[in-house]
Scaffold this motif. Structure first.
Motif, PDB file in Angstrom:
ATOM      1  N   GLY A 187       0.625  -0.961  -0.469  1.00  0.00           N
ATOM      2  CA  GLY A 187      -0.246   0.208   0.061  1.00  0.00           C
ATOM      3  C   GLY A 187       0.943   1.710  -0.494  1.00  0.00           C
ATOM      4  O   GLY A 187       0.051   2.012  -0.216  1.00  0.00           O
ATOM      5  N   ASN A 188       1.872   1.225  -0.231  1.00  0.00           N
ATOM      6  CA  ASN A 188       2.490   2.447  -0.284  1.00  0.00           C
ATOM      7  C   ASN A 188       3.850   1.276  -0.858  1.00  0.00           C
ATOM      8  O   ASN A 188       4.503   0.375  -0.566  1.00  0.00           O
ATOM      9  CB  ASN A 188       3.204   2.800   1.188  1.00  0.00           C
ATOM     10  N   GLU A 189       5.224   2.884  -1.032  1.00  0.00           N
ATOM     11  CA  GLU A 189       6.205   2.286  -1.889  1.00  0.00           C
ATOM     12  C   GLU A 189       7.875   2.839  -0.465  1.00  0.00           C
ATOM     13  O   GLU A 189       8.304   3.693  -0.833  1.00  0.00           O
ATOM     14  CB  GLU A 189       6.814   3.036  -2.838  1.00  0.00           C
ATOM     15  N   ALA A 190       6.980   3.291   0.625  1.00  0.00           N
ATOM     16  CA  ALA A 190       8.390   3.948   1.757  1.00  0.00           C
ATOM     17  C   ALA A 190       9.195   2.611   2.744  1.00  0.00           C
ATOM     18  O   ALA A 190       9.566   3.089   3.377  1.00  0.00           O
ATOM     19  CB  ALA A 190       7.292   4.795   2.437  1.00  0.00           C
ATOM     20  N   ALA A 222       7.465  12.380  -3.959  1.00  0.00           N
ATOM     21  CA  ALA A 222       7.121  12.144  -2.659  1.00  0.00           C
ATOM     22  C   ALA A 222       6.274  10.943  -1.744  1.00  0.00           C
ATOM     23  O   ALA A 222       6.045  10.580  -0.578  1.00  0.00           O
ATOM     24  CB  ALA A 222       6.537  13.428  -2.141  1.00  0.00           C
ATOM     25  N   PHE A 223       5.791  10.802  -2.817  1.00  0.00           N
ATOM     26  CA  PHE A 223       4.678   9.252  -2.809  1.00  0.00           C
ATOM     27  C   PHE A 223       5.945   8.401  -2.712  1.00  0.00           C
ATOM     28  O   PHE A 223       5.727   7.314  -1.926  1.00  0.00           O
ATOM     29  CB  PHE A 223       4.445   8.525  -4.167  1.00  0.00           C
ATOM     30  N   GLU A 254       3.814  -7.294   0.132  1.00  0.00           N
ATOM     31  CA  GLU A 254       5.185  -7.650  -0.996  1.00  0.00           C
ATOM     32  C   GLU A 254       5.291  -5.985   0.011  1.00  0.00           C
ATOM     33  O   GLU A 254       4.758  -5.299  -0.474  1.00  0.00           O
ATOM     34  CB  GLU A 254       5.193  -7.760  -1.791  1.00  0.00           C
ATOM     35  N   VAL A 255       6.605  -5.997  -0.167  1.00  0.00           N
ATOM     36  CA  VAL A 255       6.496  -4.601   0.613  1.00  0.00           C
ATOM     37  C   VAL A 255       7.327  -3.999  -0.027  1.00  0.00           C
ATOM     38  O   VAL A 255       9.019  -4.697  -0.541  1.00  0.00           O
ATOM     39  CB  VAL A 255       7.149  -4.616   2.378  1.00  0.00           C
ATOM     40  N   ASN A 256       7.750  -3.060  -0.602  1.00  0.00           N
ATOM     41  CA  ASN A 256       8.312  -2.602  -2.008  1.00  0.00           C
ATOM     42  C   ASN A 256       9.217  -0.740  -1.807  1.00  0.00           C
ATOM     43  O   ASN A 256       8.435  -0.551  -1.126  1.00  0.00           O
ATOM     44  CB  ASN A 256       7.671  -2.877  -3.737  1.00  0.00           C
ATOM     45  N   THR A 257      10.602  -0.548  -1.503  1.00  0.00           N
ATOM     46  CA  THR A 257      10.758  -0.035  -1.346  1.00  0.00           C
ATOM     47  C   THR A 257      12.132   0.518  -2.545  1.00  0.00           C
ATOM     48  O   THR A 257      12.739  -0.213  -2.610  1.00  0.00           O
ATOM     49  CB  THR A 257      10.602   0.894  -0.034  1.00  0.00           C
ATOM     50  N   SER A 258      12.852   2.398  -2.566  1.00  0.00           N
ATOM     51  CA  SER A 258      14.056   1.782  -3.162  1.00  0.00           C
ATOM     52  C   SER A 258      15.594   2.177  -2.548  1.00  0.00           C
ATOM     53  O   SER A 258      15.322   2.902  -1.128  1.00  0.00           O
ATOM     54  CB  SER A 258      14.346   2.759  -4.409  1.00  0.00           C
TER      55      SER A 258
END
Length: 460
Positions: A187-190, A222-223, A254-258
């Motif tokens: 639900g987020n990319e953080a 920011a998203f 699944e948790v995704n971030t950069s």
């Protein structure tokens, strides 16, 4: 698979953009030093098990020579027009023992048929077919909800069911992620995680259009790093499932971030690589919170990962290995009805030293056991800072409350509590010196089936 990598690379890398507008000159794509083995080796050094490549992003530029468009590497000077990034990454993944996955953006800002309905679906399916038939086994088809205007100003209504059917036919072992029925976006990319992540959720969460509606709508950094919704913190408690009991699905998260602020490489962000401390915290919460962890690492325009990213990945891998190596060998592993109850027996098939994910025989207590518990006894007092618990998820997700207690000087002290467990729960707490650890399971939805329990020693 727990932990795997995302590689965002393409025309945006060359133009220093996040969301390209399409129609950029293919001559701009010429990563002279492209080294897929460097990419994959760096991901493996972090402990990753697979890699997903952005084969085509929203701008429409294809990293493989597609038969249905000229907007691809075949029209670029790279490798004399004979290159194929997808093939190089897929081959490198196999060489290094990682699984290979694909990202194919449904939005295409170059293709003229976008927004026309079936004609564009035909185009998209043709590209999907190429990717699923030319590069060997694919473990994941990662679909996001990007859905903007094409070159004709129109917006496409995606035929998701048709896309899914193609994946099922051509790569039946691949999971379809995010805007798909198999793996759920957190639900987020953080890199943020819920306090309790449930794999059993209402079927409505599988709606691709609903996911797309909550996805990123604009080229907005920011998203990616800051937007964390608070309206969906509980998806699977009994209260959340009320009214949906007859329409539930298995839809793990699944948790995704950069590793950087952006998803593609930008020279201005070379000093903004996330620290190993921050990434290890995300790892513990994701992999230790019944989720998979998908970490993006973007190569630069010369086709190589920057040294700062490679260094952090190596440090992260060493941190993960150190955590696992600090598992405390138990002199006895016993099961009982709570720490105050009588010991029923040893865990069948488990000798001294319960092992993290070792494939031991799962333990299922008697159906009438009021408070099942697993106790690890040590040779003497040891400093402990974490306990790892996992369910046998082939039997479902059944635990909805557990309590970790430590024993010292004849008494028990509560160290941590949690609700959801699932595939794996890592509970961390301030270091406590104890001679035994007990994991009690006072709340269940059905008789629990415990796959593994381990205590992790504190660092010196």
């Amino acid at each position: 698979m727990e932990f795997y990598g995302f590689i965002h690379f393409g025309m945006n890398t060359m133009t220093d953009r996040e969301w390209g507008e399409g129609h950029d000159d293919p001559a701009l794509f010429d990563p002279a030093g492209l080294d897929a083995d460097q990419w994959v080796a760096a991901l493996k050094s972090a402990g990753m098990t697979g890699v997903i490549l952005t084969c085509k992003h929203h701008d429409g530029f294809c990293l493989w020579p597609s038969d249905v468009t000229t907007y691809s590497v075949a029209s670029s000077p790279w490798r004399g027009g004979g290159g194929d990034v997808v093939a190089e990454v897929a081959d490198a993944a196999r060489r290094h023992g990682l699984r290979f996955g694909i990202y194919l953006s449904p939005w295409d800002r170059t293709e003229s048929s976008y927004g026309s309905g079936t004609a564009y679906d035909d185009f998209y399916v043709a590209q999907l077919t190429e990717l699923l038939t030319r590069y060997g086994p694919v473990f994941s088809v990662w679909l996001d909800g990007a859905n903007g205007e094409g070159p004709n100003g129109k917006v496409q209504t995606y035929d998701w069911e048709r896309y899914y059917a193609v994946v099922r036919e051509l790569q039946p072992d691949a999971v379809i992620s995010v805007c798909g029925p198999d793996v759920r976006w957190c639900g987020n990319e953080a890199g943020d995680t819920r306090p309790d992540e449930w794999s059993v959720v209402p079927r409505a969460l599988q709606d691709a259009e609903r996911t797309a509606d909550r996805s990123q709508k604009a080229d907005d950094g920011a998203f990616a790093r800051r937007l964390v919704r608070s309206d969906e913190r509980d998806l699977g408690s009994r209260a959340a499932l009320a009214g949906h009991e007859d329409d539930l699905v298995w839809y793990p998260a699944e948790v995704n971030t950069s590793i950087r602020p952006g998803w593609f490489h930008h020279p201005a962000e070379d000093t903004a690589v996330r620290s190993v401390d921050e990434l290890f915290t995300v790892y513990l919460r994701a992999v230790g919170g019944n989720s998979c962890f998908l970490l993006n690492v973007p190569p630069a325009s010369d086709g190589r990962l920057r040294d700062a990213d490679v260094a952090v990945l190596g440090e992260l891998g060493r941190r993960v290995e150190d955590f696992r190596a600090r598992r405390i060998e138990a002199t006895a592993v016993t099961v009982s009805s709570g720490v105050a109850g009588d010991v029923a027996s040893a865990w069948p098939g488990v000798g001294p030293g319960a092992v993290l994910g070792a494939g031991r025989t799962p333990w299922r207590p008697d159906d009438t056991d009021p408070v099942p518990a697993v106790t690890l006894t040590f040779a003497g007092p040891r400093p402990v800072e974490a306990v790892v618990v996992g369910e046998d998820i082939t039997q479902g997700q059944r635990i909805e409350h557990l309590v970790v207690r430590g024993h010292r000087d004849g008494g028990w002290t509560t160290l941590a509590e949690a609700n959801a467990v699932g595939h794996q729960r890592i509970l961390t707490f301030p270091s406590a010196e104890v001679d035994a650890v007990s994991v009690e399971i006072p709340g269940v939805r059905d008789t629990p089936v415990v796959a593994h329990v381990a205590a992790i020693g504190a660092t010196s």
